[in-house]
Write a protein that holds these residues in place. Structure first.
Motif, PDB file in Angstrom:
ATOM      1  N   ARG A 127     -10.692  -3.829   3.902  1.00 33.73           N
ATOM      2  CA  ARG A 127     -10.191  -2.965   2.988  1.00 33.73           C
ATOM      3  C   ARG A 127     -10.180  -3.314   1.715  1.00 33.73           C
ATOM      4  NH1 ARG A 127      -4.048  -1.418   5.788  1.00 33.73           N
ATOM      5  NH2 ARG A 127      -3.995  -0.453   3.786  1.00 33.73           N
ATOM      6  N   ALA A 139      -8.377   3.150   8.835  1.00 42.73           N
ATOM      7  CA  ALA A 139      -7.403   2.835   9.841  1.00 42.73           C
ATOM      8  C   ALA A 139      -8.400   2.377  11.132  1.00 42.73           C
ATOM      9  CB  ALA A 139      -6.208   3.691  10.029  1.00 42.73           C
ATOM     10  N   ASP A 195      -3.507  -9.701  10.171  1.00 41.38           N
ATOM     11  CA  ASP A 195      -4.155  -8.952   9.422  1.00 41.38           C
ATOM     12  C   ASP A 195      -5.283  -9.223   8.574  1.00 41.38           C
ATOM     13  OD1 ASP A 195      -2.598  -7.004  10.568  1.00 41.38           O
ATOM     14  OD2 ASP A 195      -0.909  -7.478   9.256  1.00 41.38           O
ATOM     15  N   ILE A 204      -7.700  -6.938   6.070  1.00 45.48           N
ATOM     16  CA  ILE A 204      -7.416  -6.712   4.829  1.00 45.48           C
ATOM     17  C   ILE A 204      -8.701  -7.109   3.647  1.00 45.48           C
ATOM     18  CG2 ILE A 204      -6.096  -7.816   2.814  1.00 45.48           C
ATOM     19  CD1 ILE A 204      -3.827  -8.057   4.665  1.00 45.48           C
ATOM     20  N   GLU A 235      -9.859  -0.880  10.670  1.00 48.86           N
ATOM     21  CA  GLU A 235      -8.866  -1.968  10.794  1.00 48.86           C
ATOM     22  C   GLU A 235      -8.318  -2.476  12.373  1.00 48.86           C
ATOM     23  OE1 GLU A 235      -5.129  -1.550   8.583  1.00 48.86           O
ATOM     24  OE2 GLU A 235      -5.216  -3.702   8.061  1.00 48.86           O
ATOM     25  N   GLN A 269       1.260   5.744  -0.271  1.00 49.97           N
ATOM     26  CA  GLN A 269       0.496   6.854  -0.205  1.00 49.97           C
ATOM     27  C   GLN A 269       1.504   7.649  -1.405  1.00 49.97           C
ATOM     28  OE1 GLN A 269       1.448   9.401   2.832  1.00 49.97           O
ATOM     29  NE2 GLN A 269       3.049   8.161   3.627  1.00 49.97           N
ATOM     30  N   GLU A 316       5.410   1.256   1.782  1.00 46.16           N
ATOM     31  CA  GLU A 316       4.998   0.095   1.544  1.00 46.16           C
ATOM     32  C   GLU A 316       4.466  -0.360   3.139  1.00 46.16           C
ATOM     33  OE1 GLU A 316       4.343  -1.542  -1.352  1.00 46.16           O
ATOM     34  OE2 GLU A 316       5.525  -0.182  -2.344  1.00 46.16           O
ATOM     35  N   GLU A 317       3.306  -0.919   3.013  1.00 41.12           N
ATOM     36  CA  GLU A 317       2.965  -1.445   4.502  1.00 41.12           C
ATOM     37  C   GLU A 317       2.967  -2.796   4.384  1.00 41.12           C
ATOM     38  OE1 GLU A 317      -1.166   0.770   5.676  1.00 41.12           O
ATOM     39  OE2 GLU A 317      -1.255  -1.159   5.015  1.00 41.12           O
ATOM     40  N   LEU A 318       3.588  -3.583   5.424  1.00 37.70           N
ATOM     41  CA  LEU A 318       3.809  -5.278   5.396  1.00 37.70           C
ATOM     42  C   LEU A 318       2.674  -5.688   6.157  1.00 37.70           C
ATOM     43  CD1 LEU A 318       7.386  -5.815   6.308  1.00 37.70           C
ATOM     44  CD2 LEU A 318       6.317  -6.002   4.049  1.00 37.70           C
ATOM     45  N   SER A 319       1.889  -6.790   5.601  1.00 36.00           N
ATOM     46  CA  SER A 319       0.736  -7.398   6.329  1.00 36.00           C
ATOM     47  C   SER A 319       0.933  -8.851   6.491  1.00 36.00           C
ATOM     48  CB  SER A 319      -0.468  -7.342   5.407  1.00 36.00           C
ATOM     49  OG  SER A 319      -0.847  -5.887   5.219  1.00 36.00           O
ATOM     50  N   PHE A 320       0.329  -9.243   7.755  1.00 35.33           N
ATOM     51  CA  PHE A 320       0.537 -10.667   8.324  1.00 35.33           C
ATOM     52  C   PHE A 320      -0.337 -11.283   8.589  1.00 35.33           C
ATOM     53  CE2 PHE A 320       3.709  -7.431   9.380  1.00 35.33           C
ATOM     54  CZ  PHE A 320       5.017  -8.031   9.029  1.00 35.33           C
ATOM     55  N   GLN A 375      -4.468  -2.528  -4.105  1.00 33.56           N
ATOM     56  CA  GLN A 375      -5.185  -3.801  -3.833  1.00 33.56           C
ATOM     57  C   GLN A 375      -6.148  -3.693  -2.779  1.00 33.56           C
ATOM     58  OE1 GLN A 375      -1.873  -6.219  -3.350  1.00 33.56           O
ATOM     59  NE2 GLN A 375      -1.398  -6.547  -5.678  1.00 33.56           N
ATOM     60  N   MET A 376      -5.921  -2.610  -1.707  1.00 36.00           N
ATOM     61  CA  MET A 376      -6.932  -2.728  -0.651  1.00 36.00           C
ATOM     62  C   MET A 376      -7.082  -1.054  -0.359  1.00 36.00           C
ATOM     63  SD  MET A 376      -4.689  -4.386   2.388  1.00 36.00           S
ATOM     64  CE  MET A 376      -3.086  -4.051   2.746  1.00 36.00           C
ATOM     65  N   MET A 418       0.814  -1.246  -0.015  1.00 34.24           N
ATOM     66  CA  MET A 418      -0.017   0.100  -0.183  1.00 34.24           C
ATOM     67  C   MET A 418       0.772   1.311   0.037  1.00 34.24           C
ATOM     68  SD  MET A 418      -3.280   0.312   0.163  1.00 34.24           S
ATOM     69  CE  MET A 418      -2.922  -1.284  -0.342  1.00 34.24           C
ATOM     70  N   ARG A 464       0.055   3.894  -8.905  1.00 31.63           N
ATOM     71  CA  ARG A 464       0.174   2.437  -8.618  1.00 31.63           C
ATOM     72  C   ARG A 464      -1.040   1.818  -8.368  1.00 31.63           C
ATOM     73  NH1 ARG A 464       1.496  -0.035  -4.206  1.00 31.63           N
ATOM     74  NH2 ARG A 464       2.133  -2.226  -4.183  1.00 31.63           N
TER      75      ARG A 464
END
Lengths: 377, 377, 377
Positions: free
Chosen positions: C343, C164, C336, C340, C167, C3, C329-333, C11-12, C1, C8
């Motif tokens: 989102r 946010a 999440d 996700i 989330e 900003q 970039e955000e990292l997601s796990f 995706q969410m 993700m 680009r």
């Protein structure tokens, strides 16, 4: 009329229309300019104001051409202004005549010194094309200096575009609503027929109201609150800088010590500070009971209260317009005709300036920065 | 030099030129960093600063790579920092070593840990390409830690671009004007010949003034205000981060208890916070009368007053430059030569970085966000 | 993700995703709307709220279509609102029914009057396509009006994007870290298995925890802090406007005067004020000990403290995200996954609205401003 929709063809000026530069505006009241350096922003430019030792007002660009230091933070040296950073000394024409670190004055170093003209309590400035700065174009406001008139005055700083302020003055249908508490305009006045004349770039309103009680703003200073009078009113959008309104009031059966006719003139002066803010000066002038301090007080208080209502309204409108980002249409009606006429004039003037300015701007954009040869320091 | 005219080819850096990243900057005074998490913005990036249990300074990116939580709002766990939102635990290299909600640490989760180096009272940081972070490039400032020197110091937060601050230091012709009250620079000094040398990316000024009374800023701490001295001055634009000036003063007929030679060094450290603001630290160092508390007080007060004048001037210039939106040319003159040399160096460095960075940025822009497989929670 | 990297493919949803308009949002608590004109900004639009004489809530566009005056600065005339500038009078449908300066009401002058629905303590508004404003789509929240339940509530104004916040609610792994002091979530709860179901545009979390001590937020109002209970929890991202969580707690060996089962519902209502700010109302409801003022106080204090921690965290994240201008970039796990899923739903809804809205916007952009013929004033 839309905002944020630049591609759409506009039919009349609004808060997004570029400011008119080829116009005499009031830079300051005469009393605001003296031997202290004073800064003010006019038409988006920061200017420096002061008087020469002979008392002539000088208004110049407020940034040194060397490193952009605001000259208003410098000091006066006789009639000249000295930059507070490196001591560049400019004469009243804006030409550098001395720089302490150079053996010879860099005479090509110049700043804009704007054409100015003092007329009674007003100092006018021309910030457009200097070649067009004809003093004959300065609007006449003789009542402001005539000893046969008495004036009270005040000023506001308004966070709105000047177009909406002019429209407010050309529109008398808001009197009974926005000014319900202050009682500007009587019910009879609101219903009297209004003539609208567009003469060149001037919009002229005319209205008469016979055999009717005067509103207090006239009745109190005339001391004629107890009977009916005939009233003839003219309002003028005189220029982007000025709106004034004359009232002639006929005292049909004058008693001893009373006049047969009374005149009032209300002057509204708007100088755009930026695209979204205005310096606003107002003057309430009369030709009767010049020494009546109670009338002065009454007129000062009632005018201030009423104009504050306009200022509040226009501030709120600007806030509303800025809050939403989507395009939004304005609806206009018959009574908006004078305002629309004025807005079409402003749009035409802005478009004419844009077309005239386009090539000049391109030329200046390709000019290389001047670098003078080092002096033997 | 124009603003708001990006299409125009620039010849030297100004307040719009991108910041130089491949450079050692001072992130903080050594005493500002401890076992508390401290946030600061440097070169437009928010960073986190702390010391390990062994006292080594650590400076890392201050946003968790998971959901952008500012790590400075988290806590220390030994030498590691723990995010305050989900507990991601990062070691001093910026690598995640533990996440409470995952069975295995997501070791691909990394944040930037910047190269840092502590040198006396200064903690330096390299925020550019890590491969180029050669500690040998850190400017030497031995006088700040040498017990043979005594230093007083202070700091400012300045709302201006750093280019104008450097130019201010390379320009001594403003001394008698901007600092007229504080008396920096004597009339004789202003007229002494100045040599300018450009050596690689360094600009070096040299000036000597023989048999002349010292300014108070040297005379008072030397206790030599009553006679003439010889003075040899060197000033260095050493890097985008640092300007320093050495003065060597020769006491031609030393009396009992006096030295034959005195040295002073004034250090100016600028770290861009953003494009339009600076962290500014200054140091006034001397090799004489180290225990003279009156001299300390005098130097602290007079330096603070004088540098405040520079800070005010540069703040005003930035305000002026931001107030007007039209392009505006700067005029330059012979004495501006050192500043122009510096501004050409900065423009070249910025252009080199822009060319080197372009492809790397594109690559990162196409990287997809990583999503680790769900853990059996 | 990322900003600031609009090109680009996203995706969410994130803080830059356009707000969803075709959705019922809470405009205000019922008690906030009365016979006073009240202004509020919702989804980037300024609206006017009041009640008719019969008590029905009315929410309309807060700008007069004539000259953009904010109607909230006008006054009520029975059930109608009167503009404070020229007196345009609008009925509750937003149609102009009278204008003092015109002989006939300009009935084509209309402002948006939004579909509204009052449900217990909530006044819902639909600001999207009016044709789609089906009251059946309003989420059910019966516990907020059922006399068998007791609710304490509060509100926040949060300077963050609503994505946010949602989330945050779908992510329970932050409980032991961000809420370490307030003790939301017990260690056992954090380790219990969570099921995630995506049903249409709803994300449903389910978790059970057997034979375990209840957290105080349940234990205190139940007066069961001294023993283990079975706990079944459901959380719902019900719509862009609403998240709620039900807990069913089984008291396995009820003593005299105790219930066998207790229910709690926590309701979080988010209404985007702008792209970067939210009106946030929360409600903590229970079906036990309805008259227990100590429980009320405890729940009010502990909820306020805990939600303030979330609000602070999200404010800090928004500040951090706004401070840096480079893409990130955000990292997601694994944990999440619910966030996700939500989102992705929001991004799809936003994209669908953007596609549906595109042609309509173009049409309105070519509409000419309406000008009614002058009235014989």
């Amino acid at each position: 009329m839309t905002q944020n929709a630049p591609a759409r063809k506009q039919q009349m000026a609004d808060h997004t229309t570029p400011l008119i530069r080829n116009c005499w505006y009031v830079a300051a009241l005469a009393g605001e300019i003296g031997r202290e350096l004073k800064e003010r922003t006019l038409l988006g430019k920061t200017v420096l104001m002061y008087r020469t030792q002979d008392g002539k007002p000088v208004i110049m660009q407020n940034r040194c051409p060397h490193r952009n230091f605001p000259l208003s933070k410098g000091r006066l040296d006789g009639d000249n202004v000295v930059c507070g950073y490196h001591g560049m000394n400019f004469n009243t024409q804006g030409q550098c005549v001395f720089m302490p670190s150079l053996p010879n004055a860099p005479t090509h170093a110049r700043i804009a010194s704007y054409p100015v003209a003092e007329r009674g309590p007003l100092v006018w400035i021309w910030m457009g094309d200097p070649a067009k700065a004809d003093p004959a174009l300065i609007p006449q406001t003789p009542w402001l200096s005539d000893p046969g008139w008495k004036t009270v005055n005040g000023q506001f700083h308004v966070k709105t575009n000047y177009v909406a302020m002019h429209e407010n003055l050309l529109d008398q249908t808001h009197f009974p609503i926005l000014h319900a508490k202050t009682g500007i305009g009587t019910p009879q006045y609101s219903k009297s027929k209004m003539e609208v004349h567009v003469e060149g770039d001037v919009v002229h309103l005319y209205r008469s109201l016979l055999d009717s009680p005067p509103p207090d703003i006239y009745g109190v200073p005339m001391r004629l609150t107890d009977r009916n009078v005939d009233r003839y009113s003219d309002g003028y959008f005189a220029s982007p800088a000025l709106h004034y309104a004359h009232a002639r009031i006929v005292n049909k059966e004058p008693r001893e010590g009373e006049k047969e006719e009374y005149r009032f003139t209300i002057t509204h002066i708007y100088t755009p500070e930026t695209q979204g803010s205005i310096h606003y000066w107002w003057f309430n002038s009369r030709d009767c009971n010049l020494d009546d301090a109670d009338a002065d007080r009454f007129l000062l208080e009632s005018s201030t209260t009423a104009y504050q209502e306009d200022v509040d309204a226009l501030n709120w409108i600007q806030e509303t317009v800025e809050k939403e980002t989507e395009p939004f249409e304005e609806l206009s009606f018959g009574p908006d005709r004078p305002g629309i006429a004025m807005r079409k004039i402003l749009l035409r003037l802005a478009n004419e300036e844009a077309m005239a300015a386009a090539p000049a701007t391109q030329e200046s954009a390709v000019a290389a920065p001047a670098v003078q040869q080092p002096a033997a320091a």
